[in-house]
Write a protein that holds these residues in place. Structure first.
Motif, PDB file in Angstrom:
ATOM      1  N   ASP A 109      77.604  53.193  22.115  1.00  0.00           N
ATOM      2  CA  ASP A 109      78.340  52.237  22.941  1.00  0.00           C
ATOM      3  C   ASP A 109      78.623  52.818  24.325  1.00  0.00           C
ATOM      4  O   ASP A 109      78.427  52.157  25.348  1.00  0.00           O
ATOM      5  N   ARG A 110      79.072  54.063  24.366  1.00  0.00           N
ATOM      6  CA  ARG A 110      79.359  54.706  25.652  1.00  0.00           C
ATOM      7  C   ARG A 110      78.083  54.923  26.448  1.00  0.00           C
ATOM      8  O   ARG A 110      78.057  54.729  27.657  1.00  0.00           O
ATOM      9  N   LEU A 111      76.998  55.324  25.756  1.00  0.00           N
ATOM     10  CA  LEU A 111      75.724  55.500  26.429  1.00  0.00           C
ATOM     11  C   LEU A 111      75.231  54.196  27.033  1.00  0.00           C
ATOM     12  O   LEU A 111      74.664  54.178  28.136  1.00  0.00           O
ATOM     13  N   HIS A 112      75.457  53.094  26.324  1.00  0.00           N
ATOM     14  CA  HIS A 112      75.074  51.782  26.842  1.00  0.00           C
ATOM     15  C   HIS A 112      75.857  51.502  28.130  1.00  0.00           C
ATOM     16  O   HIS A 112      75.284  51.043  29.132  1.00  0.00           O
ATOM     17  N   ASP A 113      77.157  51.784  28.114  1.00  0.00           N
ATOM     18  CA  ASP A 113      77.984  51.587  29.303  1.00  0.00           C
ATOM     19  C   ASP A 113      77.487  52.418  30.487  1.00  0.00           C
ATOM     20  O   ASP A 113      77.599  52.000  31.636  1.00  0.00           O
TER      21      ASP A 113
END
Length: 117
Positions: A109-113
């Motif tokens: 999720d953070r990598l997507h952000d």
């Protein structure tokens, strides 16, 4: 049309992607081996890369007493998805950064952000 590239040239792309990781982060990578495989595992055939290991945020004890974590980069999957060498180089870089980030405990999720998913 997929990019055609031999294994040695592809390995060089992975090496360049690793070299682009800032030194202050690269110094923190511990007990990790990066491997290039032709294809992803049959149970998840669309993967571009995979981190297998224990993230630094979850480790305890002496890491030298553990088997190394492994980062896999799946060559044929990346070649199949790219239309140019430039696109391939960028996708390899994103994949390598993505998997190294998992080593640091950063989730999808953070990598997507951050634009690395």
């Amino acid at each position: 049309m997929p990019v055609e590239m031999g294994a040695e040239a592809f390995d060089a792309l992975v090496d360049r992607a690793l070299d682009q990781i800032p030194d202050e982060l690269a110094r923190l990578v511990r007990n990790v081996v990066v491997l290039v495989e032709d294809r992803a595992p049959a149970d998840d055939p669309d993967l571009l890369g995979l981190y297998e290991g224990i993230a630094l945020t979850e480790r305890w004890g002496d890491p030298s007493m553990q088997l190394p974590d492994r980062i896999f980069v799946f060559r044929e999957n990346l070649l199949d998805m790219c239309d140019s060498v430039e696109e391939l180089e960028e996708e390899v870089r994103i994949t390598v950064v993505h998997e190294v980030a998992h080593h640091f405990g950063i989730d999808d999720d953070r990598l997507h952000d951050l634009g690395y998913a």
